[in-house]
Design a protein around this motif. Structure first.
Motif, mmCIF file in Angstrom:
data_model
loop_
_atom_site.group_PDB
_atom_site.id
_atom_site.type_symbol
_atom_site.label_atom_id
_atom_site.label_comp_id
_atom_site.label_asym_id
_atom_site.label_seq_id
_atom_site.Cartn_x
_atom_site.Cartn_y
_atom_site.Cartn_z
ATOM 1 N N THR A 104 0.832 -1.205 0.000
ATOM 2 C CA THR A 104 0.000 0.000 0.000
ATOM 3 C C THR A 104 0.862 1.248 0.000
ATOM 4 O OG1 THR A 104 -1.783 -1.134 1.179
ATOM 5 C CG2 THR A 104 -1.760 1.263 1.282
ATOM 6 N N GLY A 105 1.904 1.255 0.836
ATOM 7 C CA GLY A 105 2.782 2.419 0.891
ATOM 8 C C GLY A 105 3.484 2.665 -0.429
ATOM 9 N N TRP A 145 -9.794 5.546 -4.574
ATOM 10 C CA TRP A 145 -10.486 4.333 -4.117
ATOM 11 C C TRP A 145 -9.712 3.659 -2.980
ATOM 12 C CZ3 TRP A 145 -14.628 1.487 -3.778
ATOM 13 C CH2 TRP A 145 -14.526 0.128 -3.536
ATOM 14 N N LEU A 146 -8.383 3.677 -3.082
ATOM 15 C CA LEU A 146 -7.565 3.027 -2.074
ATOM 16 C C LEU A 146 -7.746 3.677 -0.704
ATOM 17 C CD1 LEU A 146 -5.355 0.969 -1.351
ATOM 18 C CD2 LEU A 146 -3.653 2.685 -1.994
ATOM 19 N N MET A 268 -3.136 -9.429 0.909
ATOM 20 C CA MET A 268 -3.492 -8.680 -0.301
ATOM 21 C C MET A 268 -5.007 -8.517 -0.331
ATOM 22 S SD MET A 268 -2.904 -7.092 -3.112
ATOM 23 C CE MET A 268 -1.187 -7.408 -3.538
ATOM 24 N N SER A 269 -5.485 -7.321 -0.034
ATOM 25 C CA SER A 269 -6.922 -7.081 -0.024
ATOM 26 C C SER A 269 -7.421 -6.841 -1.440
ATOM 27 C CB SER A 269 -7.254 -5.875 0.858
ATOM 28 O OG SER A 269 -6.747 -4.689 0.279
ATOM 29 N N ALA A 273 -5.697 -4.645 -4.585
ATOM 30 C CA ALA A 273 -5.501 -5.230 -5.907
ATOM 31 C C ALA A 273 -6.170 -4.386 -6.989
ATOM 32 C CB ALA A 273 -6.046 -6.656 -5.931
ATOM 33 N N VAL A 274 -7.423 -3.965 -6.748
ATOM 34 C CA VAL A 274 -8.144 -3.142 -7.725
ATOM 35 C C VAL A 274 -7.459 -1.786 -7.875
ATOM 36 C CG1 VAL A 274 -10.320 -1.968 -8.199
ATOM 37 C CG2 VAL A 274 -10.334 -4.322 -7.344
#
Length: 292
Positions: A104-105, A145-146, A268-269, A273-274
């Motif tokens: 994520t980072g 979105w994230l 991995m959510s 991923a999206v």
């Protein structure tokens, strides 16, 4: 990453270029993994990690310059504005990884860097084609979105810090374009970034916590994956087309996410991923338009 130095380099064999490029991408992704590993799994605090990383990178780069040029040819490079941007990146990066996963980072950082550099290009008069605008909107939508509130959203404060780190690195990269000697410039900037990093560590003295394993992660991140990584990148990037150099950097968030899964036990959510597909796909569209 900074743009390539102005001077042309001798041609390298293609296999060597590919190998060095892969090593560099692993090094850059390694910064995220090492920082997250240190701040999650050891007792070192973020300010101490930042100081150790910046100081060890400066020492490694100056040692490389000493070996390459000799003591008589060493000259100070860089500038204070660039050094402050570098320090802002390093400090925000460390504090963000207190609560962000490696993948994520890295995705937030990479997206913010590319948005900053693309925004500057628009500011100075660059024009985007229709599919580049689509790519930019897709990438920004993926970042939005994230970080949207929800159970799977990363902490907003840490997300903001990583975006600040990306903006600072984008500014640093823009300032470093066309440097005659990128290694000397980077060495000078890291050296100048040591005093503000030391000031931050002193300011956060009450929260100071040193740890042998954490310090080792910081030193490896500074001397190897930062300092030596940049030297290798500056050597190989003149061998790559500009669009290729930009495209291969799309692999860094993916490698960081994979490293987080394999080495740190991170999940991995679906949201990550999206978002990664949208951000990296969107940036790829922007880069493809520049190539055309």
């Amino acid at each position: 990453m900074q743009a390539e130095p102005a001077a042309a380099a001798r041609a390298m064999p293609h296999a060597r270029v590919a190998l060095l490029t892969a090593v560099t991408m692993l090094a850059f992704a390694g910064n995220s993994i090492l920082c997250r590993l240190a701040l999650k799994g050891t007792a070192i605090d973020a300010a101490s990690f930042t100081l150790a990383r910046v100081a060890s990178a400066a020492a490694a780069l100056w040692l490389i310059l000493l070996v390459r040029q000799g003591p008589r040819r060493l000259a100070g490079g860089g500038s204070w504005p660039s050094a402050l941007a570098l320090f802002a990146y390093a400090a925000a990066f460390s504090y963000a990884y207190l609560h962000l996963s490696a993948g994520t980072g890295a995705l937030l950082l990479f997206g913010a860097v590319q948005a900053t550099m693309t925004g500057y290009g628009l500011y100075v008069g660059e024009r985007l084609r229709a599919w580049q605008w689509l790519g930019l909107a897709l990438a920004l939508g993926g970042l939005a979105w994230l970080v949207l509130p929800g159970l799977a959203a990363p902490p907003p404060g840490s997300s903001l810090l990583m975006i600040v780190a990306g903006i600072a690195w984008g500014i640093y990269s823009l300032r470093g374009r066309g440097a005659a000697d990128a290694v000397a410039t980077t060495a000078g900037n890291f050296a100048r970034a040591v005093p503000p990093a030391l000031a931050l560590a002193l300011l956060m003295h009450a929260q100071r916590s040193l740890d042998g394993a954490g310090l080792a992660c910081a030193l490896v991140s500074g001397a190897l994956t930062s300092g030596l990584g940049y030297v290798v990148w500056y050597a190989v990037v003149p061998q790559l087309r500009a669009a290729t150099a930009a495209t291969v950097q799309l692999s860094v968030p993916v490698i960081a996410a994979a490293g987080g899964l394999a080495l740190l036990g991170e999940a991995m959510s679906l949201r990550l991923a999206v978002s990664a597909a949208a951000v990296l796909g969107g940036i790829a569209l922007v880069i493809a338009g520049k190539q055309r």
